[in-house]
Design a protein around this motif. Structure first.
Motif, PDB file in Angstrom:
ATOM      1  N   GLY A 149       0.813  -1.211   0.000  1.00 54.43           N
ATOM      2  CA  GLY A 149       0.000   0.000   0.000  1.00 54.43           C
ATOM      3  C   GLY A 149       0.843   1.254   0.000  1.00 54.43           C
ATOM      4  N   SER A 150       0.284   2.336   0.523  1.00 52.30           N
ATOM      5  CA  SER A 150       0.955   3.637   0.486  1.00 52.30           C
ATOM      6  C   SER A 150       2.240   3.625   1.306  1.00 52.30           C
ATOM      7  N   MET A 151       3.245   4.350   0.785  1.00 48.59           N
ATOM      8  CA  MET A 151       4.539   4.430   1.464  1.00 48.59           C
ATOM      9  C   MET A 151       4.684   5.706   2.284  1.00 48.59           C
ATOM     10  N   GLY A 152       3.788   6.671   2.094  1.00 50.25           N
ATOM     11  CA  GLY A 152       3.911   7.940   2.805  1.00 50.25           C
ATOM     12  C   GLY A 152       3.581   9.105   1.897  1.00 50.25           C
ATOM     13  N   ASN A 153       3.757  10.320   2.392  1.00 52.67           N
ATOM     14  CA  ASN A 153       3.436  11.519   1.621  1.00 52.67           C
ATOM     15  C   ASN A 153       4.413  11.700   0.467  1.00 52.67           C
ATOM     16  N   ALA A 154       3.968  12.393  -0.572  1.00 57.37           N
ATOM     17  CA  ALA A 154       4.796  12.584  -1.769  1.00 57.37           C
ATOM     18  C   ALA A 154       5.545  13.911  -1.724  1.00 57.37           C
ATOM     19  N   SER A 155       4.820  15.026  -1.516  1.00 59.04           N
ATOM     20  CA  SER A 155       5.469  16.341  -1.634  1.00 59.04           C
ATOM     21  C   SER A 155       6.343  16.653  -0.415  1.00 59.04           C
ATOM     22  N   PHE A 156       5.780  16.479   0.777  1.00 60.47           N
ATOM     23  CA  PHE A 156       6.563  16.769   1.973  1.00 60.47           C
ATOM     24  C   PHE A 156       7.194  15.499   2.511  1.00 60.47           C
ATOM     25  N   ALA A 157       8.395  15.581   2.873  1.00 67.43           N
ATOM     26  CA  ALA A 157       9.270  14.491   3.282  1.00 67.43           C
ATOM     27  C   ALA A 157       9.845  13.806   2.048  1.00 67.43           C
TER      28      ALA A 157
END
Length: 210
Positions: A149-157
């Motif tokens: 599934g999702s790995m985390g935020n894209a723009s921030f971090a």
């Protein structure tokens, strides 16, 4: 004695007085040899070192051979230290003394078992962390049933956060199981039977302690 070293033989089942079948693990526990006794005056703490399992002298270092000769015993394969044993065992932990399973445990005791879990290699998140997968195949999902599934935020971090539960090596960890009941002791065979499972494969080293 606070514990003993043993070898996992396998699993079996034992019937209780009520007729209930109890899954048990059979362990060859001891005999162990006391190879070192530590005290508060010389070492700063109380401990006893036990050794178990024969080892060829040609595969043993000279330092280890000298260490075992002090205890008047042959080289051993497994060595473990048990700290802070009770004072009533002072006469039992003499250097070179042989410790058997009946000297440590009695039937009905609740003990802890420490072993190394089976290695399972590289595994995904479903097996390693009990993930459920992404789910159904609607909204463009395809072959995603066992994906993380999702790995985390894209723009921030813009990175995968530390500690994220992902696929990786599984097993070969030191595992401790607490409160296993001693179902039966067979002194003639140096065997102890405990309820439940014990970490490790067959013939793996297991440390039993109170």
């Amino acid at each position: 004695m606070p514990g003993i070293i043993g070898k996992k033989i396998g699993m079996t089942s034992v019937f209780s007085p009520d007729g209930e079948s109890i899954a048990c693990t059979v362990i060859e526990a001891g005999p162990c040899v006391v190879t070192q006794v530590k005290n508060e005056e010389t070492d700063g703490y109380r401990a006893v070192q036990l050794a178990f399992g024969e080892k060829k002298e040609k595969n043993t270092s000279k330092a280890a051979i000298g260490h075992f000769k002090k205890a008047n015993t042959t080289p051993k394969r497994n060595v473990a230290e048990f700290r802070d044993f009770r004072k009533e065992f002072d006469g039992l932990v003499e250097l070179g003394k042989e410790i058997r399973v009946q000297d440590v445990f009695v039937e009905g005791d609740f003990i802890d078992a420490i072993g190394t879990s089976k290695g399972k290699g590289f595994q995904g998140v479903v097996k390693r962390h009990n993930f459920a997968g992404v789910g159904g195949q609607t909204h463009g999902q395809h072959n995603r049933l066992r994906a993380p599934g999702s790995m985390g935020n894209a723009s921030f971090a813009s990175r995968v956060p530390k500690g994220k539960r992902l696929g990786g090596r599984m097993g070969t960890d030191r595992v401790k199981l607490a409160n296993l009941k001693v179902v039966k002791i067979l002194p003639e065979q140096n065997v102890i039977i405990v309820s439940g499972s014990v970490p490790g494969a067959k013939n793996a080293t297991v440390i039993l302690q109170k």
